[in-house]
Design a protein around this motif. Structure first.
Motif, mmCIF file in Angstrom:
data_model
loop_
_atom_site.group_PDB
_atom_site.id
_atom_site.type_symbol
_atom_site.label_atom_id
_atom_site.label_comp_id
_atom_site.label_asym_id
_atom_site.label_seq_id
_atom_site.Cartn_x
_atom_site.Cartn_y
_atom_site.Cartn_z
ATOM 1 N N TYR A 122 9.182 16.394 -34.350
ATOM 2 C CA TYR A 122 8.570 16.184 -35.661
ATOM 3 C C TYR A 122 8.003 17.498 -36.199
ATOM 4 O O TYR A 122 8.168 17.820 -37.368
ATOM 5 N N LYS A 152 10.836 19.806 -37.316
ATOM 6 C CA LYS A 152 11.474 19.308 -38.534
ATOM 7 C C LYS A 152 10.598 19.538 -39.766
ATOM 8 O O LYS A 152 11.099 19.822 -40.845
ATOM 9 N N ASN A 153 9.287 19.436 -39.609
ATOM 10 C CA ASN A 153 8.387 19.483 -40.750
ATOM 11 C C ASN A 153 7.584 20.771 -40.877
ATOM 12 O O ASN A 153 6.702 20.852 -41.726
ATOM 13 N N GLN A 193 8.162 7.882 -39.182
ATOM 14 C CA GLN A 193 8.415 9.313 -39.134
ATOM 15 C C GLN A 193 8.212 9.895 -37.735
ATOM 16 O O GLN A 193 8.764 10.927 -37.408
ATOM 17 N N LEU A 194 7.391 9.218 -36.946
ATOM 18 C CA LEU A 194 7.093 9.671 -35.590
ATOM 19 C C LEU A 194 7.405 8.524 -34.627
ATOM 20 O O LEU A 194 6.685 7.528 -34.591
ATOM 21 N N LEU A 201 1.979 8.079 -39.569
ATOM 22 C CA LEU A 201 3.297 8.631 -39.228
ATOM 23 C C LEU A 201 4.085 7.656 -38.364
ATOM 24 O O LEU A 201 5.293 7.484 -38.543
#
Length: 104
Positions: free
Chosen positions: A87, A90-91, A64-65, A59
């Protein structure tokens, strides 16, 4: 249990994450320390999310992170607690929604 409580539980369980304070530490210093953002190691975040460290590394390397590196050379990765929370928000998916997507 909120994410902050879960992070605190995991950080408290990790002996390497204990905060050392100098003798004679004042209340002012303690308050200032409480206001600083909380950073997690890859191992701490992986333990909290109950995933492998390689998932966290993927990630981070995929962007993404968000993370920072501390130290010389490659450094060690630190992830801002707020970034980890963002995160997850969002996911995250609702279980019923996920079930409907897969089996409709």
């Amino acid at each position: 249990m909120s994410a902050k409580q879960e992070y605190s539980r995991v950080i408290g369980a990790d002996s390497s994450a204990k905060i050392m304070t100098p003798k004679g530490d004042t209340d002012e210093n303690t308050e200032r320390q409480k206001q600083l953002p909380t950073y997690l190691t890859v191992a701490q975040l992986a333990a909290c999310w109950r995933v492998s460290r390689s998932i966290i590394y993927a990630l981070v390397s995929g962007g993404q992170l968000p993370s920072i590196r501390v130290g010389l050379g490659r450094g060690t990765i630190r992830i801002l607690e707020a970034a980890a929370d963002a995160y997850l928000k969002k996911n995250s998916r609702d279980d019923e929604q996920t079930f409907a997507e897969h089996f409709s």
